[in-house]
Design an enzyme around this catalytic site. Sequence first.
Site, PDB file in Angstrom:
ATOM      1  N   GLU A  84       5.086  10.576  -1.969  1.00 56.05           N
ATOM      2  CA  GLU A  84       3.868  11.391  -1.834  1.00 56.05           C
ATOM      3  C   GLU A  84       2.974  11.276  -3.068  1.00 56.05           C
ATOM      4  O   GLU A  84       2.334  12.229  -3.493  1.00 56.05           O
ATOM      5  CB  GLU A  84       4.226  12.840  -1.489  1.00 56.05           C
ATOM      6  CG  GLU A  84       4.927  12.896  -0.137  1.00 56.05           C
ATOM      7  CD  GLU A  84       5.033  14.281   0.466  1.00 56.05           C
ATOM      8  OE1 GLU A  84       4.171  15.131   0.173  1.00 56.05           O
ATOM      9  OE2 GLU A  84       5.961  14.486   1.249  1.00 56.05           O
TER      10      GLU A  84
ATOM     11  N   THR B 133      10.149   8.094   6.417  1.00 56.60           N
ATOM     12  CA  THR B 133      11.143   9.154   6.565  1.00 56.60           C
ATOM     13  C   THR B 133      11.280   9.567   8.026  1.00 56.60           C
ATOM     14  O   THR B 133      10.286   9.798   8.713  1.00 56.60           O
ATOM     15  CB  THR B 133      10.748  10.374   5.711  1.00 56.60           C
ATOM     16  OG1 THR B 133      10.669   9.975   4.352  1.00 56.60           O
ATOM     17  CG2 THR B 133      11.766  11.493   5.845  1.00 56.60           C
TER      18      THR B 133
ATOM     19  N   ALA C 225       0.862  -1.189   0.000  1.00 56.09           N
ATOM     20  CA  ALA C 225       0.000   0.000   0.000  1.00 56.09           C
ATOM     21  C   ALA C 225       0.891   1.230   0.000  1.00 56.09           C
ATOM     22  O   ALA C 225       1.315   1.689   1.047  1.00 56.09           O
ATOM     23  CB  ALA C 225      -0.931   0.000   1.207  1.00 56.09           C
TER      24      ALA C 225
END
Length: 390
Positions: free
Chosen positions: A366, A159, A130
């Site tokens: 992102e 991150t 995912a």
Amino acid sequence: MSQVSSEDFAQIKDAVHEFIRTRVVPREREIADTDAIPDDIRQAAKDIGLFGYAIPQEWGGLGLDLTQDVELAMEFGYTALALRSMFGTNNGIAGQVLVNFGTDEQKGQWLEGIASGDVVASFALTEPGAGSNPAGLRTKAVQQDDGDWVIDGAKCFITNAALSNLLVTFARVRPADENGPGIGAFLIPTDTPGVTVAEHDEKMGQQGAWTSDVHYDGVRVPASALVGGDVDSGYKAAMTSLARGRVHIAALSVGSAQRALDESLRHAAVTTQGGTPIGDFQLVQAHLADMQTGIMAGRALVRDAAAKYVSGEDRRISPSVAKVFCTEMVGQVADKAVQIHGGSGYMREMTVERIYRDVRLLRLYEGTSEIQRLIIGGGLVRQAKKAAKG
């Protein structure tokens, strides 16, 4: 409306510009070679408020809105992208979940520490199955009879996880149904029993920006850890934070492209072939022209998308348009920069070689370029159908 006037912001931007050009740019090779941001640069970033520039002033941040955020992001992009990554999750995808969806109690507990940089927050969404589309999330949260939640699962590429104090963790509470996607967001301190953060990954580029796998094994947190106190706000929180982050990443891309162009212009002006500066060759000038055109288009697009986001006019299609255009653009600019440098552009000591590797990631995180195109295309078709119905 931003909490910072344009006059005050101009001073902030000037300070950031000075910091990056004089303190960070000269140490890019050190950052790459040590795979870490030096402690004095981290402290300096804290001192000028970079860990909380997008956090509201009431919580100790600078309170910049997205139109101002992107101006700073274009400065951050000019140097090693690991610098921005160090405080990017605090201001962006992790911090904005709390700012926009947290309860007053949750904001009071965490936001001041996030704004000061004493707390590093990570956005724990991505899993092996995912990534750009969180609908396939498998990390599970089960509520117990006493109200606590128990979380099991694994995340990847998170991150700042190895440096973090807080993991903003997305987990499936129930299968998606007519009430919503069934994804909650949980505030999990990294030292909670059952949380394991792996060694940071070795990546193609962006050395000094650490990503890690995170494992949750029977992690128990209180009911108050559920963001917003609502099991269905998690998915919306993720999507909202990611849309804002996409405009920021687009701006970062413009900054990196500008640096690649500047390096190429310096090289073209002084490097000779057969006694002639290569910048005098028309085919080199064509590359430079294409680079400048992409950068100017990207800069205008970023500013337009940020203005539309802040006004509320468009928080879905424009962020994706900006991200797909600018991240693809910087890839092309970096490629041309290496070409202009010739064989030397392939050498590790050249700035354009690092940029070439660093910016490759921008098309992936992102939301990949493919996901952005689906968001744009699907959104346009939905608008057209709506218009056709009158």
